[in-house]
Design a protein around this motif. Structure first.
Motif, PDB file in Angstrom:
ATOM      1  N   PHE A   1       0.979  -1.406   0.196  1.00  0.00           N
ATOM      2  CA  PHE A   1       0.129  -0.083  -0.031  1.00  0.00           C
ATOM      3  C   PHE A   1       1.419   1.047  -0.447  1.00  0.00           C
ATOM      4  O   PHE A   1       1.510   1.799   1.043  1.00  0.00           O
ATOM      5  N   ALA A   2       1.254   1.838  -1.142  1.00  0.00           N
ATOM      6  CA  ALA A   2       1.901   3.146  -1.338  1.00  0.00           C
ATOM      7  C   ALA A   2       1.327   4.040  -1.045  1.00  0.00           C
ATOM      8  O   ALA A   2      -0.193   4.262  -2.033  1.00  0.00           O
ATOM      9  N   TYR A   3       1.207   5.459  -0.564  1.00  0.00           N
ATOM     10  CA  TYR A   3       0.212   5.929  -0.106  1.00  0.00           C
ATOM     11  C   TYR A   3       1.275   7.556   0.177  1.00  0.00           C
ATOM     12  O   TYR A   3       1.916   7.302  -0.183  1.00  0.00           O
ATOM     13  N   ASP A   4       0.318   8.639  -0.674  1.00  0.00           N
ATOM     14  CA  ASP A   4       0.985   9.994  -0.475  1.00  0.00           C
ATOM     15  C   ASP A   4       0.949  10.036   1.328  1.00  0.00           C
ATOM     16  O   ASP A   4       0.364  11.241   2.070  1.00  0.00           O
ATOM     17  N   TRP A   5       2.175   9.853   1.541  1.00  0.00           N
ATOM     18  CA  TRP A   5       2.695  10.284   2.773  1.00  0.00           C
ATOM     19  C   TRP A   5       2.354  12.059   3.330  1.00  0.00           C
ATOM     20  O   TRP A   5       2.688  11.894   4.864  1.00  0.00           O
ATOM     21  N   ARG A   6       2.638  12.904   2.659  1.00  0.00           N
ATOM     22  CA  ARG A   6       2.317  13.465   2.943  1.00  0.00           C
ATOM     23  C   ARG A   6       1.044  14.789   3.178  1.00  0.00           C
ATOM     24  O   ARG A   6       0.946  15.550   4.457  1.00  0.00           O
ATOM     25  N   ARG A   7       0.078  13.909   3.377  1.00  0.00           N
ATOM     26  CA  ARG A   7      -1.400  13.909   3.444  1.00  0.00           C
ATOM     27  C   ARG A   7      -2.180  13.977   5.042  1.00  0.00           C
ATOM     28  O   ARG A   7      -0.800  12.777   5.390  1.00  0.00           O
ATOM     29  N   ASP A   8      -3.117  14.124   5.075  1.00  0.00           N
ATOM     30  CA  ASP A   8      -3.742  13.338   6.175  1.00  0.00           C
ATOM     31  C   ASP A   8      -3.142  12.385   6.505  1.00  0.00           C
ATOM     32  O   ASP A   8      -4.202  11.416   5.950  1.00  0.00           O
ATOM     33  N   ASN A   9      -2.999  11.643   7.836  1.00  0.00           N
ATOM     34  CA  ASN A   9      -3.662   9.599   8.597  1.00  0.00           C
ATOM     35  C   ASN A   9      -4.446   9.653   7.999  1.00  0.00           C
ATOM     36  O   ASN A   9      -4.743   9.160   7.636  1.00  0.00           O
ATOM     37  N   VAL A  10      -5.713  10.589   8.153  1.00  0.00           N
ATOM     38  CA  VAL A  10      -7.094  10.152   8.403  1.00  0.00           C
ATOM     39  C   VAL A  10      -7.343   9.966   6.495  1.00  0.00           C
ATOM     40  O   VAL A  10      -7.921   8.831   6.459  1.00  0.00           O
ATOM     41  N   GLU A  11      -7.025  11.048   5.759  1.00  0.00           N
ATOM     42  CA  GLU A  11      -7.175  10.546   4.934  1.00  0.00           C
ATOM     43  C   GLU A  11      -6.459   9.193   3.959  1.00  0.00           C
ATOM     44  O   GLU A  11      -7.109   8.909   3.632  1.00  0.00           O
ATOM     45  N   ASN A  12      -5.492   8.761   4.548  1.00  0.00           N
ATOM     46  CA  ASN A  12      -4.630   8.027   4.790  1.00  0.00           C
ATOM     47  C   ASN A  12      -5.470   6.159   4.637  1.00  0.00           C
ATOM     48  O   ASN A  12      -5.207   5.902   4.140  1.00  0.00           O
ATOM     49  N   ALA A  13      -5.659   6.663   5.483  1.00  0.00           N
ATOM     50  CA  ALA A  13      -6.635   4.992   6.047  1.00  0.00           C
ATOM     51  C   ALA A  13      -7.558   4.973   5.701  1.00  0.00           C
ATOM     52  O   ALA A  13      -8.134   3.791   5.488  1.00  0.00           O
ATOM     53  N   GLN A  14      -8.393   6.201   4.976  1.00  0.00           N
ATOM     54  CA  GLN A  14      -9.839   6.397   4.406  1.00  0.00           C
ATOM     55  C   GLN A  14      -9.106   5.471   2.977  1.00  0.00           C
ATOM     56  O   GLN A  14     -10.472   4.824   2.392  1.00  0.00           O
ATOM     57  N   ARG A  15      -8.483   6.104   2.228  1.00  0.00           N
ATOM     58  CA  ARG A  15      -7.358   4.914   0.894  1.00  0.00           C
ATOM     59  C   ARG A  15      -7.428   3.846   1.508  1.00  0.00           C
ATOM     60  O   ARG A  15      -7.749   3.279   0.495  1.00  0.00           O
ATOM     61  N   LEU A  16      -6.938   3.674   2.505  1.00  0.00           N
ATOM     62  CA  LEU A  16      -6.296   2.254   2.592  1.00  0.00           C
ATOM     63  C   LEU A  16      -7.788   1.317   2.877  1.00  0.00           C
ATOM     64  O   LEU A  16      -7.680   0.361   2.258  1.00  0.00           O
ATOM     65  N   ALA A  17      -9.158   1.716   3.169  1.00  0.00           N
ATOM     66  CA  ALA A  17     -10.323   1.393   3.366  1.00  0.00           C
ATOM     67  C   ALA A  17     -10.147   0.549   1.856  1.00  0.00           C
ATOM     68  O   ALA A  17     -10.996  -0.099   1.427  1.00  0.00           O
ATOM     69  N   ALA A  18     -10.116   1.710   0.573  1.00  0.00           N
ATOM     70  CA  ALA A  18     -11.089   1.904  -0.311  1.00  0.00           C
ATOM     71  C   ALA A  18      -9.801   1.144  -0.801  1.00  0.00           C
ATOM     72  O   ALA A  18     -10.271  -0.004  -2.247  1.00  0.00           O
ATOM     73  N   PHE A  19      -8.397   0.772  -0.567  1.00  0.00           N
ATOM     74  CA  PHE A  19      -7.256  -0.152  -1.493  1.00  0.00           C
ATOM     75  C   PHE A  19      -8.401  -1.680  -0.521  1.00  0.00           C
ATOM     76  O   PHE A  19      -7.301  -2.905  -1.587  1.00  0.00           O
ATOM     77  N   ILE A  20      -8.016  -2.023   0.899  1.00  0.00           N
ATOM     78  CA  ILE A  20      -8.259  -2.930   1.106  1.00  0.00           C
ATOM     79  C   ILE A  20      -9.604  -3.674   0.313  1.00  0.00           C
ATOM     80  O   ILE A  20      -9.718  -4.640  -0.172  1.00  0.00           O
TER      81      ILE A  20
END
Length: 493
Positions: free
Chosen positions: A164-183
């Protein structure tokens, strides 16, 4: 002049959450291929798929419009943060009024950063990042012997380990939401293969996650809240453990669960890379919501006024403005960053006003994110939380602030991994409070393992690899849900 080792040391110092000097050990190491190769080649549906999440700086970033590398290489073709165009690409858009989700740019994540590339006097140098853990867990593309890795052979039909690669500059909650979509996406993919290969309709698929550093914060938030956002009114969200419906076992490695002082020093001072590396100004790093979300908690007394040992409220925007930290800075180099990232605003005063509004929102968001992660909430039986942490390296534990100037200096060390304190990884509430004979943490860890390695070295340590492979491949699970009986599964071939 500087030599190659000093360049590597500079990189490690700047980006300790990704890089680290991992000293080799003379102790005998296990033959992981003998131990786990048979288990690794077992791909039946009672084996959970695995997702690897890197830490901050651990995903390559590219400009989606041009393909230029924004983060992941230090060479003439890479983005230079000291130019206005480079600063605009590396920074996030800032606006004191618009929601974070609307502040988008053309930069996107492009895979987990396996190696960092830097040029020294024109000679390319590669520093290993996450290639080892990706190879050990069988992520596609990391079984090539040319990597110099004795990777376990997961077989030609291995399909259940993802990065799971993600834009680590951004908000961690936003990336958790992207993780949900990725899963959700990978779940549909795995379900389709189970139906095609094993004839199983509507299989129940859950994942295991292995997350390093800040990736552990993303994983923990997802486990507790799924894709839910923080409430707009500043209240605590309800802990639903929605992510545990999708993830059975979360293994976090060196996560700054109570923050890390590196985040504070990068925001206040930026980083001077010296003659061979770019400089990253504090104002530029101050555009990243994720860095604020790794600040230490005030209650743990990590940032103190030196004249009184009074804890500094690092969530208070007035404190940052008074001391000229981050986006509040009026140093010429930081004002130059604001001029680059806010080109449509004409005056320094107007740019600073917008930047202060943005910074205040980031600090508020960080406080709410911390409260959401720190709220005591025992995990349900269907979820297990494992922790791997370092406790052998002296790690910055406190800084003393000059009340008049805002300058800071080291004020103590404690055991950790060189970046994250042992107490932070544990989220140990005894730090800054009353001592107790037993761990006092709002996180109910299922298992904890300590290693004698630095921050990224944790993922390279043979003891880590041995144990994580056991946890993922062979450790019996206390299943709390009905599983497909293997006697009912049609094995291919």
């Amino acid at each position: 002049m500087n030599t190659y080792p000093s360049v590597v040391a500079s990189l490690a110092c700047l980006f300790a959450p990704v890089l680290g000097s991992c000293a080799g050990s003379a102790s005998p190491e296990p033959d992981l291929q003998i131990l786990y190769e048979r288990s690794a080649q077992y791909h039946m549906p009672d084996r959970n798929p695995v997702i690897v999440i890197p830490g901050i700086l651990g995903s390559k970033l590219v400009d989606g419009d041009t393909g230029q590398v924004v983060w992941g290489a230090f060479d003439p073709e890479a983005v230079d943060p000291e130019t206005p165009a480079g600063a605009r690409l590396i920074s996030l858009p800032i606006d004191g009024d618009r929601p974070l989700t609307e502040l988008q740019d053309s930069v996107r994540a492009d895979g987990v950063l396996d190696r960092v590339r830097v040029r020294f006097f024109g000679v390319p140098i590669e520093i290993r990042a996450y290639a080892g853990i990706l190879a050990s867990l069988g992520v596609g593309g990391y079984r090539d012997e040319s990597l110099g890795l004795n990777a376990i052979d997961y077989g030609d039909d291995h399909f259940t380990c993802f990065q799971f690669a993600y834009d680590w500059r951004r908000d961690n909650v936003e990336n958790a939401q992207r993780l949900a979509a990725f899963i959700a996406e990978k779940k549909a993919y795995v379900e389709a293969i189970y139906e095609e290969e094993f004839g199983i309709e509507d299989p129940e698929v859950r994942f295991d996650i292995v997350a390093h550093s800040m990736g552990g914060l993303v994983g923990r938030y997802f486990m507790r809240y799924g894709d839910a956002d923080l409430p707009a009114d500043g209240s605590l969200p309800e802990v639903t453990w929605a992510g545990a419906d999708m993830v059975e076992r979360l293994i976090v490695i060196g996560a700054p669960n109570a923050g890390a002082l590196n985040a504070f020093t990068l925001l206040t001072d930026g980083y001077d890379g010296g003659p061979f590396l770019p400089n990253y100004q504090g104002a530029l790093l101050g555009t990243f919501p994720s860095v604020y979300q790794m600040l230490p908690r005030p209650r743990h007394s990590a940032i103190l006024y030196g004249d009184s040992a009074e804890a500094v409220d690092v969530y208070d925007p007035a404190v940052w403005e008074r001391h000229g930290w981050g986006l509040s800075s009026q140093r010429a180099a930081d004002l130059k960053v604001l001029e680059a990232v806010l080109p449509d605003i004409e005056s320094n005063a107007a740019r600073r006003e917008d930047a202060l509004l943005y910074q205040a929102r980031m600090l508020k968001r960080a406080r709410e994110f911390h409260r959401a992660l720190d709220a005591p909430a025992p995990a349900p039986e269907r979820a297990e939380l494992f922790l791997v942490a370092g406790d052998s390296t002296p790690t910055l534990a406190a800084v003393a602030i000059d009340r008049e100037t805002g300058a800071h200096e080291p004020a103590g060390e404690a055991p950790g991994d060189g970046t994250v304190l042992r107490s932070s990884a544990l989220l140990d509430e005894r730090r800054g409070g009353a001592w107790k004979p037993y761990l006092d943490s709002p996180v109910h860890w299922s298992s904890i393992m300590f290693l004698f390695a630095d921050h990224l070295g944790l993922t390279r340590d043979p003891a880590f690899t041995d144990n994580v492979l056991y946890w993922l491949l062979e450790d019996p699970r206390a299943r709390t849900r009905p599983r497909t009986a293997m006697s009912d599964v049609q094995t291919p071939g």
